[in-house]
Design a protein around this motif. Structure first.
Motif, PDB file in Angstrom:
ATOM      1  N   LEU A 270       7.769   2.881   6.676  1.00 30.98           N
ATOM      2  CA  LEU A 270       6.519   3.138   7.413  1.00 30.98           C
ATOM      3  C   LEU A 270       6.769   4.055   8.614  1.00 30.98           C
ATOM      4  CD1 LEU A 270       5.020  -0.475   7.363  1.00 30.98           C
ATOM      5  CD2 LEU A 270       4.598   1.391   5.760  1.00 30.98           C
ATOM      6  N   GLU A 271       7.994   3.990   9.130  1.00 30.13           N
ATOM      7  CA  GLU A 271       8.299   4.797  10.317  1.00 30.13           C
ATOM      8  C   GLU A 271       8.727   6.217   9.967  1.00 30.13           C
ATOM      9  OE1 GLU A 271      11.333   2.579  12.347  1.00 30.13           O
ATOM     10  OE2 GLU A 271       9.985   0.842  12.448  1.00 30.13           O
ATOM     11  N   ASP A 272       9.615   6.352   8.934  1.00 26.95           N
ATOM     12  CA  ASP A 272      10.182   7.703   8.731  1.00 26.95           C
ATOM     13  C   ASP A 272      10.027   8.246   7.310  1.00 26.95           C
ATOM     14  OD1 ASP A 272      11.951   6.247   7.244  1.00 26.95           O
ATOM     15  OD2 ASP A 272      13.714   6.689   8.454  1.00 26.95           O
ATOM     16  N   ASN A 273       9.178   7.569   6.504  1.00 25.48           N
ATOM     17  CA  ASN A 273       8.934   8.066   5.131  1.00 25.48           C
ATOM     18  C   ASN A 273      10.217   8.228   4.310  1.00 25.48           C
ATOM     19  OD1 ASN A 273       6.155   8.240   4.524  1.00 25.48           O
ATOM     20  ND2 ASN A 273       5.990   9.879   6.048  1.00 25.48           N
ATOM     21  N   THR A 274      11.129   7.277   4.483  1.00 28.73           N
ATOM     22  CA  THR A 274      12.309   7.248   3.610  1.00 28.73           C
ATOM     23  C   THR A 274      12.307   5.915   2.862  1.00 28.73           C
ATOM     24  OG1 THR A 274      13.755   6.224   5.235  1.00 28.73           O
ATOM     25  CG2 THR A 274      13.711   8.648   5.183  1.00 28.73           C
ATOM     26  N   VAL A 275      13.016   5.887   1.737  1.00 26.66           N
ATOM     27  CA  VAL A 275      13.130   4.653   0.936  1.00 26.66           C
ATOM     28  C   VAL A 275      14.599   4.463   0.563  1.00 26.66           C
ATOM     29  CG1 VAL A 275      10.817   4.673  -0.112  1.00 26.66           C
ATOM     30  CG2 VAL A 275      12.671   6.009  -1.146  1.00 26.66           C
ATOM     31  N   THR A 276      14.891   3.271   0.011  1.00 26.36           N
ATOM     32  CA  THR A 276      16.244   3.052  -0.503  1.00 26.36           C
ATOM     33  C   THR A 276      16.220   3.214  -2.014  1.00 26.36           C
ATOM     34  OG1 THR A 276      16.593   1.442   1.222  1.00 26.36           O
ATOM     35  CG2 THR A 276      18.128   1.386  -0.610  1.00 26.36           C
TER      36      THR A 276
ATOM     37  N   ILE B 105      13.483   1.610  -6.356  1.00 24.76           N
ATOM     38  CA  ILE B 105      13.131   2.227  -5.076  1.00 24.76           C
ATOM     39  C   ILE B 105      12.499   1.164  -4.175  1.00 24.76           C
ATOM     40  CG2 ILE B 105      11.658   3.986  -4.004  1.00 24.76           C
ATOM     41  CD1 ILE B 105      12.099   5.549  -6.716  1.00 24.76           C
ATOM     42  N   ALA B 106      13.232   0.778  -3.129  1.00 23.00           N
ATOM     43  CA  ALA B 106      12.745  -0.281  -2.235  1.00 23.00           C
ATOM     44  C   ALA B 106      12.005   0.343  -1.046  1.00 23.00           C
ATOM     45  CB  ALA B 106      13.916  -1.130  -1.760  1.00 23.00           C
ATOM     46  N   VAL B 107      10.840  -0.230  -0.785  1.00 23.29           N
ATOM     47  CA  VAL B 107      10.001   0.242   0.322  1.00 23.29           C
ATOM     48  C   VAL B 107      10.079  -0.819   1.418  1.00 23.29           C
ATOM     49  CG1 VAL B 107       7.622   0.854   0.960  1.00 23.29           C
ATOM     50  CG2 VAL B 107       8.502   1.427  -1.325  1.00 23.29           C
ATOM     51  N   ASP B 108      10.559  -0.436   2.610  1.00 24.87           N
ATOM     52  CA  ASP B 108      10.725  -1.437   3.674  1.00 24.87           C
ATOM     53  C   ASP B 108      10.045  -0.955   4.965  1.00 24.87           C
ATOM     54  OD1 ASP B 108      12.385   0.558   4.528  1.00 24.87           O
ATOM     55  OD2 ASP B 108      14.236  -0.458   3.920  1.00 24.87           O
ATOM     56  N   HIS B 109      10.296  -1.671   6.044  1.00 23.95           N
ATOM     57  CA  HIS B 109       9.596  -1.329   7.281  1.00 23.95           C
ATOM     58  C   HIS B 109       9.988   0.047   7.807  1.00 23.95           C
ATOM     59  CE1 HIS B 109       8.888  -5.665   6.982  1.00 23.95           C
ATOM     60  NE2 HIS B 109       7.733  -5.348   7.553  1.00 23.95           N
TER      61      HIS B 109
ATOM     62  N   ARG C  85      19.760   6.111   1.208  1.00 22.32           N
ATOM     63  CA  ARG C  85      18.465   6.351   1.849  1.00 22.32           C
ATOM     64  C   ARG C  85      18.010   7.763   1.480  1.00 22.32           C
ATOM     65  NH1 ARG C  85      15.584   2.059   3.816  1.00 22.32           N
ATOM     66  NH2 ARG C  85      13.733   3.105   4.564  1.00 22.32           N
ATOM     67  N   VAL C  86      16.775   7.870   1.016  1.00 26.87           N
ATOM     68  CA  VAL C  86      16.266   9.164   0.539  1.00 26.87           C
ATOM     69  C   VAL C  86      14.844   9.374   1.062  1.00 26.87           C
ATOM     70  CG1 VAL C  86      15.584  10.392  -1.584  1.00 26.87           C
ATOM     71  CG2 VAL C  86      17.646   9.043  -1.574  1.00 26.87           C
ATOM     72  N   ALA C  87      14.489  10.607   1.365  1.00 24.21           N
ATOM     73  CA  ALA C  87      13.120  10.908   1.811  1.00 24.21           C
ATOM     74  C   ALA C  87      12.163  10.786   0.623  1.00 24.21           C
ATOM     75  CB  ALA C  87      13.064  12.321   2.384  1.00 24.21           C
ATOM     76  N   ILE C  88      10.977  10.243   0.860  1.00 29.46           N
ATOM     77  CA  ILE C  88       9.983  10.127  -0.221  1.00 29.46           C
ATOM     78  C   ILE C  88       9.723  11.504  -0.839  1.00 29.46           C
ATOM     79  CG2 ILE C  88       7.541   9.604  -0.713  1.00 29.46           C
ATOM     80  CD1 ILE C  88       7.712   7.350   1.356  1.00 29.46           C
ATOM     81  N   ALA C  89       9.722  12.511   0.017  1.00 28.44           N
ATOM     82  CA  ALA C  89       9.445  13.880  -0.455  1.00 28.44           C
ATOM     83  C   ALA C  89      10.472  14.352  -1.484  1.00 28.44           C
ATOM     84  CB  ALA C  89       9.415  14.835   0.731  1.00 28.44           C
ATOM     85  N   ASP C  90      11.676  13.745  -1.473  1.00 29.51           N
ATOM     86  CA  ASP C  90      12.725  14.186  -2.413  1.00 29.51           C
ATOM     87  C   ASP C  90      12.748  13.376  -3.720  1.00 29.51           C
ATOM     88  OD1 ASP C  90      13.518  16.047  -0.590  1.00 29.51           O
ATOM     89  OD2 ASP C  90      15.136  14.807   0.255  1.00 29.51           O
TER      90      ASP C  90
ATOM     91  N   GLU D  69       0.848  -1.215   0.000  1.00 27.23           N
ATOM     92  CA  GLU D  69       0.000   0.000   0.000  1.00 27.23           C
ATOM     93  C   GLU D  69       0.881   1.263   0.000  1.00 27.23           C
ATOM     94  OE1 GLU D  69      -0.416  -2.630   1.933  1.00 27.23           O
ATOM     95  OE2 GLU D  69      -2.351  -3.390   1.264  1.00 27.23           O
ATOM     96  N   LYS D  70       1.933   1.234   0.815  1.00 29.40           N
ATOM     97  CA  LYS D  70       2.838   2.401   0.877  1.00 29.40           C
ATOM     98  C   LYS D  70       3.536   2.584  -0.483  1.00 29.40           C
ATOM     99  CE  LYS D  70       4.772   5.680   3.252  1.00 29.40           C
ATOM    100  NZ  LYS D  70       3.945   6.790   3.738  1.00 29.40           N
ATOM    101  N   ALA D  71       3.944   1.448  -1.084  1.00 29.30           N
ATOM    102  CA  ALA D  71       4.632   1.523  -2.381  1.00 29.30           C
ATOM    103  C   ALA D  71       3.698   2.107  -3.443  1.00 29.30           C
ATOM    104  CB  ALA D  71       5.098   0.122  -2.788  1.00 29.30           C
ATOM    105  N   LYS D  72       2.408   1.716  -3.365  1.00 33.91           N
ATOM    106  CA  LYS D  72       1.470   2.240  -4.381  1.00 33.91           C
ATOM    107  C   LYS D  72       1.221   3.735  -4.195  1.00 33.91           C
ATOM    108  CE  LYS D  72      -0.428  -2.005  -5.971  1.00 33.91           C
ATOM    109  NZ  LYS D  72      -1.252  -3.136  -5.639  1.00 33.91           N
ATOM    110  N   GLU D  73       1.337   4.195  -2.961  1.00 30.56           N
ATOM    111  CA  GLU D  73       1.233   5.663  -2.739  1.00 30.56           C
ATOM    112  C   GLU D  73       2.373   6.373  -3.475  1.00 30.56           C
ATOM    113  OE1 GLU D  73       1.272   6.906   1.388  1.00 30.56           O
ATOM    114  OE2 GLU D  73      -0.342   5.487   1.860  1.00 30.56           O
ATOM    115  N   ILE D  74       3.543   5.741  -3.437  1.00 27.60           N
ATOM    116  CA  ILE D  74       4.712   6.353  -4.125  1.00 27.60           C
ATOM    117  C   ILE D  74       4.514   6.311  -5.646  1.00 27.60           C
ATOM    118  CG2 ILE D  74       7.221   6.195  -4.459  1.00 27.60           C
ATOM    119  CD1 ILE D  74       7.393   5.044  -1.608  1.00 27.60           C
ATOM    120  N   VAL D  75       3.945   5.199  -6.128  1.00 24.70           N
ATOM    121  CA  VAL D  75       3.649   5.111  -7.567  1.00 24.70           C
ATOM    122  C   VAL D  75       2.742   6.280  -7.952  1.00 24.70           C
ATOM    123  CG1 VAL D  75       2.464   3.760  -9.364  1.00 24.70           C
ATOM    124  CG2 VAL D  75       3.937   2.600  -7.706  1.00 24.70           C
ATOM    125  N   ASP D  76       1.686   6.507  -7.154  1.00 24.49           N
ATOM    126  CA  ASP D  76       0.738   7.587  -7.471  1.00 24.49           C
ATOM    127  C   ASP D  76       1.408   8.958  -7.455  1.00 24.49           C
ATOM    128  OD1 ASP D  76      -1.293   5.836  -7.864  1.00 24.49           O
ATOM    129  OD2 ASP D  76      -2.123   6.003  -5.842  1.00 24.49           O
TER     130      ASP D  76
END
Ligand code: GAP
Length: 488
Positions: A448-454, A441-445, A465-470, A402-409
């Motif tokens: 869910l805690e800090d809105n960052t991805v690899t 872009i890997a979405v991991d546990h 590690r990068v913030a989703i916002a960036d 679900e979190k990954a699909k938010e990033i897709v959107d």
């Protein structure tokens, strides 16, 4: 002189063709019926790559240069167009048949390939004399002489091994068909063999309606058709292909300066796209076409040797003048700066979209072998990569999909994005490498805690590690055409 491909180079081309088919880039046309020679279809990633290349070319021409506009002319044109352009009378290849194998060859290519073989055997002088003799005979349009040269040199058919040759005949490369439903009323029209003539016949329409002043250019991308007899080397020589052509109209007498400028600009374009300088070279034409006063090719070193990718031609006023004669409509421009009417001279840049695609694929295809790992990946410039990023949830549970699909959107309206949650993350990385996706872009546990991805980078396999916002900004920066435009 053309270099004959070594077995290793042919093996590399075979690998690239296999890769293109297996990973959705290029398939033989109508393959379930065993294909159609020299006709190909583009798959899911192929069409994205080709569209990106075409868009890059288009925007380079029409956005970077404020004095170039585009058009989209029809494939069918009035048949007189091709009389005026010279294609009906002289768009020919000299062909020869072997009576035993029944195979047809381009006579000049047979001789050139034999000369390349001689050169490889260390008989450079013999090779030079052979190509010089061929050039003299072609110049004199002495087809019987070309046949004698083939026979006397002992050039044999690669299939039958015999020298039992027919006469050399000129073979027109244009495809024709009929317009009109009743046979008696129908007339022959041609599938255009180049897009350029659609630009020439619209020269005044465009100049007036877009209010252009000389010097200015008209760009076009479109299909062209040639009944190529020697159809080989995958999508290098096709019967149906796409051209990206630009005709630049200039004041007579200034054309050679513009020719020099466009030759440099186009070479810089290839370099800006990441093609290594040592894989590119210029080839000045020694024998000029009757309408040209300068011409050169940009050649790329394909696995089968250096071959033409793009032509830059100073076409004088030949085409417009000829259309003026045949149509009886003036093709003149009034130049207020010199207070004169004249037919402009033309510099043409002409590149095949499919040939550029093959160059891009050959250049990107990378096999990495070390003791720890071995992988194959496509090192496309991010701006033209078919898929810009793959969004990969580490597992299929805990809310990660679900979190990954938010990033897709978040990204999908601006970039071509893939979502994938099947198989191990390593396998998913490998699959993206094979189609040349620059970012995984890997979405991991932790996401869910800090809105960052690899982000995992394709070429280095390094991760950060990068913030989703960036993410949007990072991908936009890496895939922007701007970085290419600025280098031209
Ligand atoms: N209007 C000029 C012209 O058509 P050309 O050298 O015959 O010149 C220009 O073609 C470019 O079109 C070539 O440099 C090549 O990239 C592409 N091209 C020509 N014939 C092709 C074919 N049979 N298959 C794929 N691309 C081709």
């Amino acid at each position: 002189m053309a270099k004959t491909a070594t077995p290793a180079e042919n093996a590399q081309l075979k690998d690239i063709i296999g890769h293109a088919k297996e990973y959705g880039f290029v398939y033989p046309s109508s393959e379930i019926y065993d294909g159609l020679q020299a006709v190909y279809d583009y798959g899911a990633y192929g069409v994205e790559l080709k569209n990106n290349l075409k868009r890059l070319w288009w925007e380079t021409m029409t956005r970077v240069h404020e004095n170039i506009v585009g058009i989209d002319a029809s494939i069918f044109m009035h048949p007189t167009t091709w009389k005026a352009s010279g294609h009906v009378d002289s768009f020919n290849d000299p062909m020869i048949d072997n009576k035993d194998s029944k195979k047809r060859y381009r006579a000049d290519v047979l001789v050139e390939e034999h000369a390349a073989k001689l050169e490889k055997e260390g008989k450079a002088e013999e090779a030079k004399q052979l190509t010089a003799a061929l050039a003299r005979l072609l110049e004199a349009e002495d087809l019987a002489g070309v046949r004698d040269l083939i026979v006397n040199t002992g050039i044999s058919c690669p299939i039958s091994g015999t020298t039992n040759w027919t006469d050399v005949r000129q073979f027109n490369l244009m495809f024709s068909t009929q317009v009109g439903s009743v046979a008696e009323d129908s007339s022959t029209i041609y599938l255009r063999p180049e897009t350029a003539q659609g630009i020439f016949v619209n020269f005044l329409n465009v100049q007036k309606t877009a209010r252009m002043k000389v010097p200015f250019g008209i760009a076009q991308i479109g299909k062209a058709f040639r009944n190529e007899i020697v159809a080989r080397q995958f999508i290098f020589r096709m019967r149906e292909f796409e051209q990206m052509e630009m005709q630049f109209f200039v004041r007579p007498g200034t054309e050679l300066d513009w020719y020099k400028q466009w030759s440099e600009t186009r070479m810089n374009w290839h370099l800006a796209l990441g093609t290594p300088a040592e894989k590119l070279r210029k080839h000045d034409h020694e024998k000029l076409a009757h309408y040209a006063n300068a011409a050169m090719d940009i050649e790329y070193e394909f696995p089968f040797g250096f071959k033409e990718v793009e032509g830059i031609h100073s076409r004088t006023d030949f085409d417009l003048k000829s259309h003026q004669e045949f149509s009886k409509k003036k093709q003149q421009y009034f130049d207020p700066e010199v207070n004169q009417n004249y037919i402009p001279y033309v510099i043409e840049t002409s590149i095949g979209a499919d040939r550029l695609f093959l160059l891009t694929l050959c250049n990107a295809y990378t096999e990495e072998k070390s003791e720890e790992k071995s992988r194959t990946y496509l090192k496309f410039h991010p701006a033209i990569a078919p898929v810009k990023a793959a969004i990969l949830p580490l597992t299929k549970k805990d809310g990660l999909p679900e979190k990954a699909k938010e990033i897709v959107d978040l990204l999908k309206y601006d970039f071509n994005i893939i979502y994938e949650d099947a198989a191990s993350i390593g396998k998913r990385y490998a699959r993206q490498d094979l189609i040349g996706t620059p970012f995984c872009i890997a979405v991991d546990h932790q996401t869910l805690e800090d809105n960052t991805v690899t982000i995992r980078h394709r070429d280095t396999t390094e991760q950060e590690r990068v913030a989703i916002a960036d993410l949007h900004g990072r991908i936009a920066e890496a895939t922007s055409f701007r970085r290419i435009f600025e280098k031209i």
